[in-house]
Design a protein around this motif. Sequence first.
Motif, PDB file in Angstrom:
ATOM      1  N   LEU A  26      -7.007   2.010   9.503  1.00 11.47           N
ATOM      2  CA  LEU A  26      -8.121   1.723   8.604  1.00 11.47           C
ATOM      3  C   LEU A  26      -8.339   2.874   7.616  1.00 11.47           C
ATOM      4  O   LEU A  26      -8.690   2.643   6.456  1.00 11.47           O
ATOM      5  CB  LEU A  26      -9.402   1.453   9.387  1.00 11.47           C
ATOM      6  N   SER A  27      -8.100   4.092   8.064  1.00  9.79           N
ATOM      7  CA  SER A  27      -8.204   5.244   7.176  1.00  9.79           C
ATOM      8  C   SER A  27      -7.193   5.127   6.031  1.00  9.79           C
ATOM      9  O   SER A  27      -7.510   5.405   4.873  1.00  9.79           O
ATOM     10  CB  SER A  27      -7.979   6.531   7.968  1.00  9.79           C
ATOM     11  N   ASP A  28      -5.990   4.694   6.357  1.00  8.40           N
ATOM     12  CA  ASP A  28      -4.971   4.482   5.324  1.00  8.40           C
ATOM     13  C   ASP A  28      -5.348   3.315   4.417  1.00  8.40           C
ATOM     14  O   ASP A  28      -5.140   3.367   3.203  1.00  8.40           O
ATOM     15  CB  ASP A  28      -3.603   4.246   5.952  1.00  8.40           C
ATOM     16  N   PHE A  29      -5.911   2.253   4.996  1.00  7.16           N
ATOM     17  CA  PHE A  29      -6.317   1.092   4.202  1.00  7.16           C
ATOM     18  C   PHE A  29      -7.397   1.473   3.189  1.00  7.16           C
ATOM     19  O   PHE A  29      -7.443   0.935   2.088  1.00  7.16           O
ATOM     20  CB  PHE A  29      -6.855  -0.019   5.106  1.00  7.16           C
ATOM     21  N   LYS A  30      -8.275   2.399   3.558  1.00 11.13           N
ATOM     22  CA  LYS A  30      -9.372   2.797   2.670  1.00 11.13           C
ATOM     23  C   LYS A  30      -8.870   3.482   1.402  1.00 11.13           C
ATOM     24  O   LYS A  30      -9.595   3.572   0.417  1.00 11.13           O
ATOM     25  CB  LYS A  30     -10.346   3.718   3.409  1.00 11.13           C
ATOM     26  N   LYS A  31      -7.641   3.938   1.413  1.00 10.07           N
ATOM     27  CA  LYS A  31      -7.053   4.595   0.251  1.00 10.07           C
ATOM     28  C   LYS A  31      -6.497   3.586  -0.761  1.00 10.07           C
ATOM     29  O   LYS A  31      -6.083   3.969  -1.853  1.00 10.07           O
ATOM     30  CB  LYS A  31      -5.926   5.529   0.694  1.00 10.07           C
ATOM     31  N   LEU A  32      -6.498   2.310  -0.388  1.00 14.44           N
ATOM     32  CA  LEU A  32      -5.918   1.268  -1.226  1.00 14.44           C
ATOM     33  C   LEU A  32      -6.992   0.569  -2.057  1.00 14.44           C
ATOM     34  O   LEU A  32      -8.181   0.789  -1.862  1.00 14.44           O
ATOM     35  CB  LEU A  32      -5.175   0.262  -0.341  1.00 14.44           C
ATOM     36  N   ASN A  33      -6.566  -0.311  -2.927  1.00 17.26           N
ATOM     37  CA  ASN A  33      -7.471  -1.027  -3.823  1.00 17.26           C
ATOM     38  C   ASN A  33      -8.312  -2.047  -3.036  1.00 17.26           C
ATOM     39  O   ASN A  33      -7.782  -3.059  -2.577  1.00 17.26           O
ATOM     40  CB  ASN A  33      -6.663  -1.735  -4.907  1.00 17.26           C
ATOM     41  N   GLU A  36      -8.378  -6.069  -3.522  1.00 18.96           N
ATOM     42  CA  GLU A  36      -7.239  -6.929  -3.194  1.00 18.96           C
ATOM     43  C   GLU A  36      -7.219  -7.419  -1.754  1.00 18.96           C
ATOM     44  O   GLU A  36      -6.491  -8.346  -1.429  1.00 18.96           O
ATOM     45  CB  GLU A  36      -5.940  -6.196  -3.507  1.00 18.96           C
ATOM     46  N   PHE A  37      -8.012  -6.796  -0.873  1.00 22.76           N
ATOM     47  CA  PHE A  37      -8.029  -7.236   0.515  1.00 22.76           C
ATOM     48  C   PHE A  37      -9.265  -6.698   1.223  1.00 22.76           C
ATOM     49  O   PHE A  37      -9.890  -5.742   0.770  1.00 22.76           O
ATOM     50  CB  PHE A  37      -6.767  -6.794   1.257  1.00 22.76           C
ATOM     51  N   ARG A  38      -9.592  -7.331   2.334  1.00 22.44           N
ATOM     52  CA  ARG A  38     -10.657  -6.877   3.230  1.00 22.44           C
ATOM     53  C   ARG A  38     -10.083  -6.890   4.642  1.00 22.44           C
ATOM     54  O   ARG A  38      -9.330  -7.799   4.991  1.00 22.44           O
ATOM     55  CB  ARG A  38     -11.869  -7.815   3.204  1.00 22.44           C
ATOM     56  N   TYR A  39     -10.454  -5.899   5.436  1.00 23.05           N
ATOM     57  CA  TYR A  39      -9.972  -5.844   6.822  1.00 23.05           C
ATOM     58  C   TYR A  39     -11.100  -5.317   7.696  1.00 23.05           C
ATOM     59  O   TYR A  39     -11.602  -4.220   7.452  1.00 23.05           O
ATOM     60  CB  TYR A  39      -8.749  -4.918   6.938  1.00 23.05           C
ATOM     61  N   ASN A  40     -11.528  -6.104   8.669  1.00 22.23           N
ATOM     62  CA  ASN A  40     -12.604  -5.726   9.579  1.00 22.23           C
ATOM     63  C   ASN A  40     -12.143  -5.926  11.015  1.00 22.23           C
ATOM     64  O   ASN A  40     -11.456  -6.910  11.319  1.00 22.23           O
ATOM     65  CB  ASN A  40     -13.846  -6.599   9.348  1.00 22.23           C
ATOM     66  N   SER A  54      -8.942 -10.430   8.494  1.00 21.86           N
ATOM     67  CA  SER A  54      -8.378  -9.891   7.257  1.00 21.86           C
ATOM     68  C   SER A  54      -8.327 -10.979   6.198  1.00 21.86           C
ATOM     69  O   SER A  54      -8.055 -12.140   6.488  1.00 21.86           O
ATOM     70  CB  SER A  54      -6.982  -9.318   7.505  1.00 21.86           C
ATOM     71  N   THR A  55      -8.616 -10.563   4.974  1.00 21.27           N
ATOM     72  CA  THR A  55      -8.554 -11.460   3.830  1.00 21.27           C
ATOM     73  C   THR A  55      -7.746 -10.770   2.745  1.00 21.27           C
ATOM     74  O   THR A  55      -7.992  -9.599   2.426  1.00 21.27           O
ATOM     75  CB  THR A  55      -9.966 -11.789   3.304  1.00 21.27           C
ATOM     76  N   TYR A  56      -6.782 -11.494   2.211  1.00 19.45           N
ATOM     77  CA  TYR A  56      -5.881 -10.946   1.201  1.00 19.45           C
ATOM     78  C   TYR A  56      -5.953 -11.801  -0.060  1.00 19.45           C
ATOM     79  O   TYR A  56      -6.048 -13.032   0.018  1.00 19.45           O
ATOM     80  CB  TYR A  56      -4.438 -10.941   1.717  1.00 19.45           C
ATOM     81  N   LYS A  57      -5.875 -11.152  -1.191  1.00 14.86           N
ATOM     82  CA  LYS A  57      -5.915 -11.856  -2.479  1.00 14.86           C
ATOM     83  C   LYS A  57      -4.758 -12.849  -2.595  1.00 14.86           C
ATOM     84  O   LYS A  57      -4.916 -13.949  -3.104  1.00 14.86           O
ATOM     85  CB  LYS A  57      -5.866 -10.836  -3.613  1.00 14.86           C
ATOM     86  N   ASN A  58      -3.581 -12.426  -2.088  1.00 11.66           N
ATOM     87  CA  ASN A  58      -2.404 -13.292  -2.143  1.00 11.66           C
ATOM     88  C   ASN A  58      -1.361 -12.811  -1.125  1.00 11.66           C
ATOM     89  O   ASN A  58      -1.559 -11.791  -0.459  1.00 11.66           O
ATOM     90  CB  ASN A  58      -1.813 -13.333  -3.561  1.00 11.66           C
ATOM     91  N   LYS A  63       1.663  -8.877   2.468  1.00  7.15           N
ATOM     92  CA  LYS A  63       2.918  -8.238   2.891  1.00  7.15           C
ATOM     93  C   LYS A  63       2.844  -6.725   2.711  1.00  7.15           C
ATOM     94  O   LYS A  63       3.291  -5.968   3.575  1.00  7.15           O
ATOM     95  CB  LYS A  63       4.105  -8.814   2.118  1.00  7.15           C
ATOM     96  N   GLN A  64       2.287  -6.273   1.591  1.00  6.00           N
ATOM     97  CA  GLN A  64       2.160  -4.837   1.324  1.00  6.00           C
ATOM     98  C   GLN A  64       1.308  -4.173   2.405  1.00  6.00           C
ATOM     99  O   GLN A  64       1.693  -3.136   2.958  1.00  6.00           O
ATOM    100  CB  GLN A  64       1.532  -4.622  -0.050  1.00  6.00           C
ATOM    101  N   ILE A  65       0.161  -4.753   2.719  1.00  8.07           N
ATOM    102  CA  ILE A  65      -0.761  -4.179   3.695  1.00  8.07           C
ATOM    103  C   ILE A  65      -0.124  -4.155   5.082  1.00  8.07           C
ATOM    104  O   ILE A  65      -0.181  -3.148   5.793  1.00  8.07           O
ATOM    105  CB  ILE A  65      -2.085  -4.977   3.733  1.00  8.07           C
ATOM    106  N   LEU A  66       0.488  -5.255   5.485  1.00  9.51           N
ATOM    107  CA  LEU A  66       1.052  -5.352   6.832  1.00  9.51           C
ATOM    108  C   LEU A  66       2.282  -4.478   7.040  1.00  9.51           C
ATOM    109  O   LEU A  66       2.710  -4.294   8.177  1.00  9.51           O
ATOM    110  CB  LEU A  66       1.361  -6.816   7.159  1.00  9.51           C
ATOM    111  N   ASN A  67       2.824  -3.935   5.968  1.00  6.39           N
ATOM    112  CA  ASN A  67       3.995  -3.061   6.081  1.00  6.39           C
ATOM    113  C   ASN A  67       3.653  -1.574   6.000  1.00  6.39           C
ATOM    114  O   ASN A  67       4.552  -0.739   6.000  1.00  6.39           O
ATOM    115  CB  ASN A  67       5.036  -3.425   5.023  1.00  6.39           C
ATOM    116  N   ILE A  68       2.378  -1.233   5.961  1.00  3.34           N
ATOM    117  CA  ILE A  68       1.984   0.174   5.966  1.00  3.34           C
ATOM    118  C   ILE A  68       2.349   0.775   7.329  1.00  3.34           C
ATOM    119  O   ILE A  68       2.089   0.166   8.376  1.00  3.34           O
ATOM    120  CB  ILE A  68       0.484   0.313   5.639  1.00  3.34           C
ATOM    121  N   SER A  69       2.955   1.933   7.321  1.00  8.47           N
ATOM    122  CA  SER A  69       3.517   2.500   8.551  1.00  8.47           C
ATOM    123  C   SER A  69       2.489   2.691   9.665  1.00  8.47           C
ATOM    124  O   SER A  69       2.794   2.432  10.838  1.00  8.47           O
ATOM    125  CB  SER A  69       4.250   3.809   8.267  1.00  8.47           C
TER     126      SER A  69
END
Length: 102
Positions: A26-33, A36-40, A54-58, A63-69
């Motif tokens: 979640l700390s890494d997710f907070k650095k993103l736009n 484009e997405f919500r994650y709780n 989780s809600t994604y714009k598209n 795919k981008q979010i789910l591939n974060i290391s």
Amino acid sequence: MITVKVSYTVKPELVEANKANINTFLSDFKKLNPSEFRYNVYLQDDGITFLHFSTYKNEEIQKQILNISSFKSFQEQRDKSGLGNTHKVEILSYVGSSFDVL
């Protein structure tokens, strides 16, 4: 828009480790736009069942979010903990909200 609900139960002795792994990604997710997405993530009152919404714009953003290391590492550690048959993924259809969504 894509919305997903994931639920799973961990062993009581793994709750704190799972929370720590969640906080890492979640700390890494907070650095993103955030537009484009919500994650709780929530913990049910049984103290061992986690719910991820989780809600994604598209699909591209998903795919981008789910591939974060750090997220992939969380998933690997969670799955190795022995979830049994508790892991459930549901795709939700949007109906409405009291606030603007993606």
